[in-house]
Write a protein that holds these residues in place. Sequence first.
Motif, short mmCIF file in Angstrom:
data_model
loop_
_atom_site.label_atom_id
_atom_site.label_comp_id
_atom_site.label_asym_id
_atom_site.label_seq_id
_atom_site.Cartn_x
_atom_site.Cartn_y
_atom_site.Cartn_z
N MET A 77 11.61 13.08 1.72
CA MET A 77 12.24 12.20 0.74
C MET A 77 13.65 12.63 0.40
SD MET A 77 10.46 9.55 0.12
CE MET A 77 11.41 8.97 -1.29
N THR A 78 13.92 13.91 0.46
CA THR A 78 15.29 14.38 0.26
C THR A 78 16.19 13.83 1.36
OG1 THR A 78 14.62 16.40 -0.89
CG2 THR A 78 16.78 16.42 0.16
N GLU A 79 15.71 13.89 2.60
CA GLU A 79 16.48 13.32 3.72
C GLU A 79 16.66 11.82 3.54
OE1 GLU A 79 14.52 14.45 7.30
OE2 GLU A 79 14.93 16.60 7.05
N ASN A 80 15.62 11.14 3.05
CA ASN A 80 15.73 9.70 2.80
C ASN A 80 16.81 9.40 1.77
OD1 ASN A 80 13.70 9.05 4.60
ND2 ASN A 80 12.15 8.67 3.04
N LEU A 81 16.80 10.16 0.68
CA LEU A 81 17.78 9.92 -0.37
C LEU A 81 19.20 10.25 0.09
CD1 LEU A 81 15.86 11.13 -3.56
CD2 LEU A 81 16.25 8.78 -2.78
N GLU A 85 0.80 -1.23 0.00
CA GLU A 85 0.00 0.00 0.00
C GLU A 85 0.84 1.28 0.00
OE1 GLU A 85 -2.64 -0.41 3.31
OE2 GLU A 85 -3.35 -2.38 2.65
N HIS A 86 2.15 1.15 0.16
CA HIS A 86 2.99 2.34 0.32
C HIS A 86 3.43 2.89 -1.04
CE1 HIS A 86 3.28 -0.27 3.87
NE2 HIS A 86 3.21 0.87 4.55
N ILE A 87 2.45 3.21 -1.86
CA ILE A 87 2.71 3.54 -3.27
C ILE A 87 3.48 4.84 -3.44
CG2 ILE A 87 0.73 2.24 -4.14
CD1 ILE A 87 -0.90 4.80 -4.15
N TRP A 88 3.40 5.74 -2.48
CA TRP A 88 3.99 7.07 -2.59
C TRP A 88 5.50 7.09 -2.38
CZ3 TRP A 88 0.67 5.30 1.16
CH2 TRP A 88 1.24 5.03 2.39
N THR A 89 6.10 5.97 -1.96
CA THR A 89 7.53 6.00 -1.64
C THR A 89 8.41 6.15 -2.88
OG1 THR A 89 7.66 3.58 -1.63
CG2 THR A 89 7.24 4.68 0.48
N ALA A 90 7.89 5.90 -4.07
CA ALA A 90 8.61 6.18 -5.31
C ALA A 90 8.19 7.56 -5.79
CB ALA A 90 8.29 5.14 -6.37
N LEU A 94 9.93 2.16 -3.93
CA LEU A 94 11.17 2.92 -4.06
C LEU A 94 12.30 2.03 -4.56
CD1 LEU A 94 12.72 5.61 -3.56
CD2 LEU A 94 13.23 4.72 -1.27
N THR A 95 12.51 0.90 -3.90
CA THR A 95 13.62 0.03 -4.30
C THR A 95 13.39 -0.58 -5.68
OG1 THR A 95 12.60 -1.81 -3.07
CG2 THR A 95 14.29 -0.52 -1.93
N SER A 96 12.14 -0.89 -6.01
CA SER A 96 11.84 -1.44 -7.32
C SER A 96 12.11 -0.41 -8.43
CB SER A 96 10.37 -1.89 -7.38
OG SER A 96 10.04 -2.39 -8.66
N ALA A 97 11.80 0.85 -8.15
CA ALA A 97 11.98 1.90 -9.16
C ALA A 97 13.44 2.10 -9.53
CB ALA A 97 11.37 3.21 -8.66
N LEU A 157 9.23 16.84 -7.50
CA LEU A 157 9.15 15.38 -7.52
C LEU A 157 9.99 14.79 -8.65
CD1 LEU A 157 5.35 14.85 -6.73
CD2 LEU A 157 7.29 14.74 -5.15
N LEU A 158 10.00 15.46 -9.79
CA LEU A 158 10.86 15.03 -10.88
C LEU A 158 12.33 15.16 -10.49
CD1 LEU A 158 9.12 16.45 -14.08
CD2 LEU A 158 8.87 14.20 -13.02
N ALA A 159 12.65 16.19 -9.71
CA ALA A 159 14.02 16.37 -9.24
C ALA A 159 14.41 15.25 -8.27
CB ALA A 159 14.17 17.73 -8.56
N LEU A 160 13.48 14.81 -7.43
CA LEU A 160 13.75 13.69 -6.53
C LEU A 160 14.03 12.41 -7.33
CD1 LEU A 160 11.04 14.18 -3.74
CD2 LEU A 160 13.51 14.32 -3.43
N ASP A 161 13.24 12.19 -8.36
CA ASP A 161 13.46 11.02 -9.21
C ASP A 161 14.84 11.07 -9.87
OD1 ASP A 161 12.67 8.71 -10.96
OD2 ASP A 161 12.82 10.25 -12.51
N GLN A 162 15.22 12.23 -10.36
CA GLN A 162 16.54 12.37 -10.99
C GLN A 162 17.65 12.14 -9.97
OE1 GLN A 162 17.21 12.64 -14.17
NE2 GLN A 162 19.42 12.61 -13.73
N ARG A 163 17.46 12.65 -8.77
CA ARG A 163 18.46 12.45 -7.71
C ARG A 163 18.61 10.96 -7.39
NH1 ARG A 163 19.69 14.14 -2.38
NH2 ARG A 163 21.64 13.06 -1.90
N ALA A 164 17.50 10.25 -7.30
CA ALA A 164 17.56 8.82 -7.00
C ALA A 164 18.28 8.06 -8.12
CB ALA A 164 16.15 8.26 -6.82
#
Length: 316
Positions: free
Chosen positions: A304-308, A145-150, A217-220, A187-194
């Motif tokens: 999410m920035t702190e997470n990354l 259910e934690h769909i927002w983590t990506a 998140l890990t799957s992405a 959010l696009l910047a977070l994806d690029q950072r990941a």
Amino acid sequence: MKIRNIFAVIAAWTLCGAVLSGCGAQKNDALTIVTTVYTTYDFAKQLTAAYEQPVEVKLLLTPGGESHSYEPTPNDVAAIQSCDLFVYIGGTSEQWAEKLIETSRKDKENLRMFDCVTLLDEETVEGMEPEDAHEHDHAEAETDEHIWTAPLNADQMLTAMQTRFNEIAPKEQAHCDAAYEQIHASLLALDQRAKEIRDHAQKDTLIFADRFPFRYLTSAYGWKYYAAFSGCSSDSDASPATLSFLITKVKNENIKTVFYLENSTRKIADAICDATGAKAELLQSCNNVSRMDFDAGMHYQQLMTENLDAIEEALN
């Protein structure tokens, strides 16, 4: 979760709501939005921050509370029944929401986040505590259910919310769209950072000495992981076998960081760190937040920035 008790509350307050509406209960001019998790609450607050119309956004979870044991109170049910828009995730832990919509919100505005993204099942990896079949209503594989983590999933959720917000408050569309563009870009910047972390990391394995709500998140980004429990497990004590497995994995792969979640007892993380010399770091699920972070108005993007940042350090 005590589904029968929840449905009894819903049934009672559905009847009560009908009585109140028959008595001419009045509603103020504020746009009212009710959400079930912190991420959607935060997006709703950000999207409506510049609205000229008063807006009331309610998070059903108590900040700092345990989200997986949440049960709606009569006041929660009343708030959902009377709100202009109910935003929920879907899945096993929100069966009560589906039931409530069926009984009293069929003709009202509801937004189900499960409909916005590609769903993944919870995954049991090597070393993880097995699920207790009695813990859930069925023993089949459950959707995570934690769909927002990506971040890109979060962006799809945001887009769905923007569209629906503009439908229910068209006069505020300019304000909503302006806010959306800023959040969307972040959010696009977070994806690029990941992606950059993935492409430049020295390792690709993460250790979670806790529940694991980061499947999306890990799957992405192709990160491997080992964890003590699945994302929605109610357990907090790992078996000796699980603890031994994680300690061995940390030692063999020379892993320097193990993660724990907000509201964790940290018992498992501390035990692994004591045995291996690794350090424990917080990773926020963004399902709920502490009272301090809630009062500070911490945004999903900040968390999410702190997470990354923490993941980047762990993988290098």
